[in-house]
Design a protein around this motif. Structure first.
Motif, PDB file in Angstrom:
ATOM      1  N   LEU A  86      -0.281   1.154  -7.873  1.00 35.97           N
ATOM      2  CA  LEU A  86      -1.513   0.460  -8.259  1.00 35.97           C
ATOM      3  C   LEU A  86      -2.700   1.414  -8.324  1.00 35.97           C
ATOM      4  O   LEU A  86      -3.826   0.996  -8.535  1.00 35.97           O
ATOM      5  CB  LEU A  86      -1.809  -0.670  -7.263  1.00 35.97           C
ATOM      6  CG  LEU A  86      -0.825  -1.836  -7.279  1.00 35.97           C
ATOM      7  CD1 LEU A  86      -1.040  -2.740  -6.069  1.00 35.97           C
ATOM      8  CD2 LEU A  86      -0.959  -2.620  -8.582  1.00 35.97           C
ATOM      9  N   GLY A  87      -2.436   2.711  -8.101  1.00 33.78           N
ATOM     10  CA  GLY A  87      -3.497   3.709  -8.173  1.00 33.78           C
ATOM     11  C   GLY A  87      -4.211   3.971  -6.863  1.00 33.78           C
ATOM     12  O   GLY A  87      -5.254   4.620  -6.838  1.00 33.78           O
ATOM     13  N   ILE A  88      -3.650   3.502  -5.766  1.00 26.23           N
ATOM     14  CA  ILE A  88      -4.254   3.717  -4.449  1.00 26.23           C
ATOM     15  C   ILE A  88      -3.609   4.962  -3.850  1.00 26.23           C
ATOM     16  O   ILE A  88      -2.423   4.958  -3.525  1.00 26.23           O
ATOM     17  CB  ILE A  88      -4.044   2.491  -3.541  1.00 26.23           C
ATOM     18  CG1 ILE A  88      -4.685   1.251  -4.180  1.00 26.23           C
ATOM     19  CG2 ILE A  88      -4.592   2.745  -2.141  1.00 26.23           C
ATOM     20  CD1 ILE A  88      -4.282  -0.065  -3.545  1.00 26.23           C
ATOM     21  N   ASP A  89      -4.373   6.036  -3.703  1.00 27.91           N
ATOM     22  CA  ASP A  89      -3.835   7.292  -3.177  1.00 27.91           C
ATOM     23  C   ASP A  89      -3.696   7.270  -1.663  1.00 27.91           C
ATOM     24  O   ASP A  89      -2.754   7.830  -1.108  1.00 27.91           O
ATOM     25  CB  ASP A  89      -4.731   8.473  -3.571  1.00 27.91           C
ATOM     26  CG  ASP A  89      -4.741   8.692  -5.081  1.00 27.91           C
ATOM     27  OD1 ASP A  89      -3.721   8.414  -5.731  1.00 27.91           O
ATOM     28  OD2 ASP A  89      -5.780   9.131  -5.594  1.00 27.91           O
ATOM     29  N   SER A 129       2.063   8.172  -0.811  1.00 28.32           N
ATOM     30  CA  SER A 129       3.153   8.927  -1.462  1.00 28.32           C
ATOM     31  C   SER A 129       4.083   9.511  -0.424  1.00 28.32           C
ATOM     32  O   SER A 129       3.787   9.599   0.728  1.00 28.32           O
ATOM     33  CB  SER A 129       2.594  10.035  -2.324  1.00 28.32           C
ATOM     34  OG  SER A 129       1.760  10.890  -1.577  1.00 28.32           O
ATOM     35  N   ARG A 185       0.703   2.860  -4.207  1.00 31.41           N
ATOM     36  CA  ARG A 185       0.570   4.081  -5.011  1.00 31.41           C
ATOM     37  C   ARG A 185       0.651   3.750  -6.498  1.00 31.41           C
ATOM     38  O   ARG A 185      -0.119   4.256  -7.311  1.00 31.41           O
ATOM     39  CB  ARG A 185       1.660   5.085  -4.614  1.00 31.41           C
ATOM     40  CG  ARG A 185       1.659   6.361  -5.401  1.00 31.41           C
ATOM     41  CD  ARG A 185       0.452   7.155  -5.074  1.00 31.41           C
ATOM     42  NE  ARG A 185       0.595   8.525  -5.533  1.00 31.41           N
ATOM     43  CZ  ARG A 185      -0.275   9.448  -5.286  1.00 31.41           C
ATOM     44  NH1 ARG A 185      -1.321   9.188  -4.550  1.00 31.41           N
ATOM     45  NH2 ARG A 185      -0.119  10.651  -5.750  1.00 31.41           N
ATOM     46  N   HIS A 203      -6.228  -4.513  -4.610  1.00 31.48           N
ATOM     47  CA  HIS A 203      -6.226  -3.446  -5.611  1.00 31.48           C
ATOM     48  C   HIS A 203      -7.398  -2.484  -5.492  1.00 31.48           C
ATOM     49  O   HIS A 203      -7.311  -1.352  -5.958  1.00 31.48           O
ATOM     50  CB  HIS A 203      -6.183  -4.040  -7.015  1.00 31.48           C
ATOM     51  CG  HIS A 203      -4.923  -4.818  -7.267  1.00 31.48           C
ATOM     52  ND1 HIS A 203      -4.630  -5.350  -8.491  1.00 31.48           N
ATOM     53  CD2 HIS A 203      -3.883  -5.161  -6.460  1.00 31.48           C
ATOM     54  CE1 HIS A 203      -3.462  -5.991  -8.441  1.00 31.48           C
ATOM     55  NE2 HIS A 203      -2.999  -5.893  -7.210  1.00 31.48           N
ATOM     56  N   ARG A 204      -8.471  -2.928  -4.892  1.00 26.20           N
ATOM     57  CA  ARG A 204      -9.623  -2.053  -4.673  1.00 26.20           C
ATOM     58  C   ARG A 204     -10.396  -2.583  -3.469  1.00 26.20           C
ATOM     59  O   ARG A 204     -10.178  -3.711  -3.032  1.00 26.20           O
ATOM     60  CB  ARG A 204     -10.513  -1.977  -5.910  1.00 26.20           C
ATOM     61  CG  ARG A 204     -11.148  -3.283  -6.315  1.00 26.20           C
ATOM     62  CD  ARG A 204     -12.064  -3.123  -7.537  1.00 26.20           C
ATOM     63  NE  ARG A 204     -12.600  -4.406  -7.948  1.00 26.20           N
ATOM     64  CZ  ARG A 204     -12.018  -5.234  -8.799  1.00 26.20           C
ATOM     65  NH1 ARG A 204     -10.861  -4.901  -9.356  1.00 26.20           N
ATOM     66  NH2 ARG A 204     -12.585  -6.381  -9.105  1.00 26.20           N
TER      67      ARG A 204
END
Length: 179
Positions: free
Chosen positions: A137-140, A179, A135, A96-97
């Motif tokens: 999960l907020g990962i660009d 994306s 994406r 996630h990070r």
């Protein structure tokens, strides 16, 4: 048709066969520090027991939670399996990070295809299916790392839009759009 699924007991038999293939391929020894290697080393003695296997799948699924216990240096992660109905073909983990270790050797996404399933496009399709999950999960842009000599993995990453940033300690570091 194969798809990414959350770990569950329905693939137990084919999972066990796949893990035997990985062990025959040299994975899971005490010096194998990969996620798959550590899990084979830790859990293979109990995977035959259906109840223990179910507990293992629950443990994997709980790793998405920030509050789940994990060793120092590890971050929350979503593990998904690439399966064709009850046929386990591989695994993929989205971290996630990033922390400093993952920036150098782990990246956001790691994947493994069972030896008998390789060279059939599974890794490319699995990674393509995972990028929109990342994406969500907020990962660009996902960092994906492979060994410099792993031509197959390099092709998988490039086929999914990965752009080489640099080489560090014998590892190729790619960024792929989600994306």
């Amino acid at each position: 048709m194969p798809e990414l699924i959350l770990p569950h007991p329905g693939v137990h038999a084919s999972f066990l066969t796949a893990m035997k293939e990985f062990r025959a391929d040299g994975r899971g020894g005490p010096d194998d520090t990969t996620m798959l290697g550590r899990e084979i080393y830790r859990f293979s003695p109990v995977w035959d027991d259906p109840a223990e296997f179910t507990s293992y799948t629950e443990w994997l699924r709980a790793d998405v939670l920030e509050e789940s216990p994990r060793p120092a240096g590890q971050v929350p992660a979503t593990t998904m399996w690439w399966a064709d109905e009850e046929d386990y073909l591989g695994r993929l983990t989205i971290r996630h990070r990033l922390n400093s270790r993952l920036l150098g050797i782990g990246g956001h996404i790691g994947y493994d295809v069972r030896p008998s399933g390789r060279r059939r496009g599974h890794a490319t399709a699995m990674l393509a299916a995972a990028l929109p999950v990342a994406r969500g999960l907020g990962i660009d842009s996902a960092l994906i790392i492979c060994a410099a000599g792993n031509t197959g993995s390099r092709k998988v990453i490039e086929a999914n839009g990965g752009v080489l940033e640099d080489v560090r300690d014998g590892r190729l570091r790619f960024w792929a759009p989600t994306s």
